[in-house]
Design a protein around this motif. Structure first.
Motif, PDB file in Angstrom:
ATOM      1  N   ILE A  65      16.744  -5.875  35.813  1.00  0.00           N
ATOM      2  CA  ILE A  65      16.800  -4.410  35.756  1.00  0.00           C
ATOM      3  C   ILE A  65      16.044  -3.850  34.551  1.00  0.00           C
ATOM      4  O   ILE A  65      15.931  -2.635  34.416  1.00  0.00           O
ATOM      5  CB  ILE A  65      18.265  -3.907  35.715  1.00  0.00           C
ATOM      6  N   SER A  66      15.512  -4.715  33.699  1.00  0.00           N
ATOM      7  CA  SER A  66      14.823  -4.233  32.496  1.00  0.00           C
ATOM      8  C   SER A  66      13.472  -3.616  32.846  1.00  0.00           C
ATOM      9  O   SER A  66      12.722  -4.163  33.667  1.00  0.00           O
ATOM     10  CB  SER A  66      14.625  -5.378  31.500  1.00  0.00           C
ATOM     11  N   PRO A  67      13.130  -2.484  32.236  1.00  0.00           N
ATOM     12  CA  PRO A  67      11.842  -1.841  32.523  1.00  0.00           C
ATOM     13  C   PRO A  67      10.626  -2.723  32.280  1.00  0.00           C
ATOM     14  O   PRO A  67       9.620  -2.593  32.979  1.00  0.00           O
ATOM     15  CB  PRO A  67      11.854  -0.634  31.578  1.00  0.00           C
ATOM     16  N   THR A  68      10.680  -3.646  31.303  1.00  0.00           N
ATOM     17  CA  THR A  68       9.514  -4.500  31.063  1.00  0.00           C
ATOM     18  C   THR A  68       9.199  -5.377  32.271  1.00  0.00           C
ATOM     19  O   THR A  68       8.049  -5.810  32.424  1.00  0.00           O
ATOM     20  CB  THR A  68       9.742  -5.391  29.836  1.00  0.00           C
ATOM     21  N   SER A  69      10.190  -5.643  33.112  1.00  0.00           N
ATOM     22  CA  SER A  69       9.951  -6.459  34.299  1.00  0.00           C
ATOM     23  C   SER A  69       9.242  -5.684  35.404  1.00  0.00           C
ATOM     24  O   SER A  69       8.782  -6.287  36.383  1.00  0.00           O
ATOM     25  CB  SER A  69      11.281  -7.010  34.835  1.00  0.00           C
ATOM     26  N   HIS A  70       9.186  -4.365  35.275  1.00  0.00           N
ATOM     27  CA  HIS A  70       8.596  -3.531  36.329  1.00  0.00           C
ATOM     28  C   HIS A  70       7.638  -2.493  35.751  1.00  0.00           C
ATOM     29  O   HIS A  70       7.405  -1.459  36.369  1.00  0.00           O
ATOM     30  CB  HIS A  70       9.710  -2.812  37.099  1.00  0.00           C
ATOM     31  N   ALA A  71       7.071  -2.783  34.601  1.00  0.00           N
ATOM     32  CA  ALA A  71       6.226  -1.794  33.942  1.00  0.00           C
ATOM     33  C   ALA A  71       5.013  -1.412  34.782  1.00  0.00           C
ATOM     34  O   ALA A  71       4.485  -0.298  34.645  1.00  0.00           O
ATOM     35  CB  ALA A  71       5.773  -2.323  32.577  1.00  0.00           C
TER      36      ALA A  71
END
Length: 646
Positions: free
Chosen positions: A551-557
């Protein structure tokens, strides 16, 4: 293709890809940035006046005020803001204990400041985090919490002013802090804060270290803990018997606790007990607004104080000898002021004169409290999310562009105080501003507070999606021009919203936001780590770690395709600067556009005026650039005098 980032350094600010702010915007915004508020700190010795805080130059400093409307005499002259101050009882000449940090690092140190003026004396080690000082009745000692022992746990220490030495009064794992010293000097109330959902209240024998429980248990959250004048009762708040914290009393003699406000359906959040007489003041959080009550011990009854206008109450304390209560009141239409309430006749006197150059208070629009339905149900009906809706004046042209403002915490609450930048967004940019209190916010009971914990983290993001649906149903709002802005946990919410709802958003502003929950939990200061694991989940557990990474934004930047403004303080002990740096790199690596501002002398937010002004200017320019169409930009430029009129 490698994108060249344009870098500039202005003072302590590092700017990347942020254009030069037009002089016209800076001049117009200055009217709003020059607002000045006041905050109550303490009564001066013998109650002869007030110690208050207001900005002096770059930062908030202490002033002495002898009478209502009188001249404020400056007492402190630090380059860093003074965060808190309490006057030493019985000291002659008078002294105040104050705290400040360095560059926003939150390693607060204590200083003893003579009220007659002169240089303050630092009393602490200059390294550890210290907080929550409480004077003994005779003013010889003060208790405080500190990380001195190991940098992780916050123990309770006692400082002796006669010997200039401290000693460990109580040590244990976790976050412990003193609340109040008993009138006879033997006991102190102390809180063991485990999470927003659980905290235990105890009595500590200051000499022996013996601990006696007042109230504790799984899922019980206690706060406050103040003594009656005779020491016979302790006033505190607890949610042991309800979904929200109520006012309770505890008798040390009998060991019995009693609920006092079971008929009030609101969270009790602040308590002050008169040092003479038998009255206690308490504040209820009524949908974000503060409502003040006075409780009478002899009649066992309480009454609401209707003389105060609707706003948010902070920092209240009784006069040492008279039934007069000083407090800070922040209104939606005017910066915070200090008031004194006379409990004998209900008369409320304004002592300070907060100023704003932008508009008369009567012309500042008050927010509307709204609710909107979200994706799940509560009690068989669609769950309602509360929000404050700020509308521009009647001359604004609909449909209006929208700024969604998300508070941090998440165990916090957006409340209707004065926000000069909101006034600028409405009056000068023609924006509507909506500030939701999504699930996980405080002020609405513990069940609502727990709705986003652990594996339910993204449910709060879905509340933003539901708000976008609601915006789409309002004919006065423009669904094609919506921006989102937030700080700390609100910064995470901005990034997550840009990932999940990027096709419905124009741009986003992330201020000191979490970009990866695993790296955040590993790098936040050790004294915060266990407290944050209760809210977000324990990254040491393999299953939870996988969930947090997912769910971390860095995983879906790569899904953030709209412009971003990212803002960070270099010395942030809560959300380290590495959180901003890694999301900035990830967005740019995927071809996204990102402006960046880093303050080398700030921490979790900007407290110095020069930095704060530059931040507000950058946000205004960013919103003007990416949220408003070219035609409206020309109209704004014309109003600001940068386009020739034909």
């Amino acid at each position: 293709m490698t994108v060249q980032n344009q870098k500039r350094v202005i003072g302590n600010l590092l700017l990347e890809n942020i254009p030069q702010v037009p002089a016209s915007l800076t001049q117009k915004l200055r009217l709003y940035q020059e607002s000045r508020e006041y905050s109550f700190a303490d009564w001066l010795p013998d109650g002869r006046g007030l110690l208050v805080s207001t900005r002096s130059g770059e930062s908030a400093q202490l002033y002495q005020l002898q009478k209502a409307g009188g001249h404020c005499e400056q007492l402190t002259y630090f380059s860093e803001p003074v965060s808190a101050a309490i006057v030493r009882p019985g000291a002659s000449p008078g002294e105040a204990l104050l705290s400040k940090d360095n560059g926003g690092d939150e390693a607060f140190q204590f200083y003893l400041q003579p009220l007659a003026g002169g240089a303050p004396t630092c009393l602490t080690d200059g390294i550890s985090k210290h907080g929550n000082p409480v004077w003994s009745p005779d003013g010889r000692f003060f208790l405080f919490s500190s990380t001195m022992r190991n940098g992780r746990d916050q123990d309770i220490y006692r400082y002796d002013l006669s010997t200039k030495e401290w000693q460990l009064a109580f040590a244990a794992r976790g976050y412990w802090y003193p609340v109040a010293w008993s009138p006879n000097g033997q006991w102190a109330t102390v809180l063991h804060y485990k999470s927003a959902q659980e905290s235990a209240l105890h009595l500590l024998d200051v000499d022996t270290g013996e601990l006696q429980s007042v109230q504790s248990g799984p899922g019980i959250s206690c706060r406050e803990g103040y003594w009656s004048a005779d020491g016979g009762l302790l006033y505190f708040t607890s949610d042991a018997e309800n979904d929200w914290r109520e006012l309770w009393t505890f008798s040390p003699e009998t060991g019995q606790a009693e609920r006092l406000t079971g008929d009030l359906p609101w969270e009790i959040e602040r308590v002050a007990v008169a040092p003479t007489g038998e009255e206690a003041a308490f504040v209820a959080n009524v949908h974000g607004y503060s409502r003040l009550y006075l409780y009478c011990r002899s009649t066992r009854s309480y009454r609401a104080i209707e003389q105060l206008p609707g706003g948010v109450i902070r920092n209240m304390k009784w006069h040492p000898e008279r039934p007069e209560l000083a407090l800070t009141l922040d209104l939606p239409t005017l910066p915070a002021n200090v008031f004194v309430l006379d409990a004998r006749n209900g008369e409320c006197t304004q002592w300070t004169n907060a100023t704003t150059a932008a508009a008369q208070p009567s012309l500042v629009p008050e927010p509307e409290l709204i609710t909107y339905p979200t994706f799940d149900k509560a009690g068989g009906s669609p769950r309602k999310i509360p929000a404050f809706y700020f509308r521009p004046g009647q001359d604004a042209t609909a449909p209006l562009p929208v700024l969604i403002y998300i508070h941090g915490g998440p165990e916090s609450q957006f409340r209707p105080g004065f926000l000069p930048t909101f006034q600028y967004y409405m009056a000068e940019l023609g924006l509507a501003v909506i500030a939701p209190n999504v699930r996980g916010s405080s002020g609405y009971g513990k069940r609502y507070l727990e709705l986003d914990n652990g594996y339910r983290r993204e449910d709060s993001v879905r509340d933003i999606g539901a708000l976008l649906d609601w915006i789409g149903q309002q004919p006065e709002l423009d669904t094609s021009r919506v921006a989102v802005m937030g700080g700390s946990y609100g910064g995470y919410m901005v990034l997550a919203s840009m990932i999940h709802y990027g096709d419905r958003l124009s741009c986003g502003v992330d201020v000191v936001g979490i970009s990866n929950f695993v790296t955040f939990l590993e790098n936040t200061k050790p004294y915060r780590r266990d407290l944050r694991r209760v809210e977000y989940g324990d990254e040491r557990d393999p299953d939870m770690r996988r969930h947090l990474e997912e769910i971390s934004p860095t995983s879906h930047a790569h899904r953030i395709t709209k412009p971003m403004l990212i803002v960070q303080g270099q010395n942030d002990p809560r959300v380290p600067a590495s959180e901003a740096e890694q999301i900035l790199k990830a967005i740019r690596s995927s071809g996204g556009e990102a402006w960046y501002m880093l303050a080398r002398d700030e921490g979790h937010g900007f407290r110095k005026k020069t930095n704060r002004d530059a931040f507000n200017q950058a946000v205004a320019l960013f919103l003007q650039t990416f949220l408003l169409p070219s035609g409206e930009k020309l109209e704004i430029a014309a109003r600001q005098g940068t386009v020739a009129q034909g």
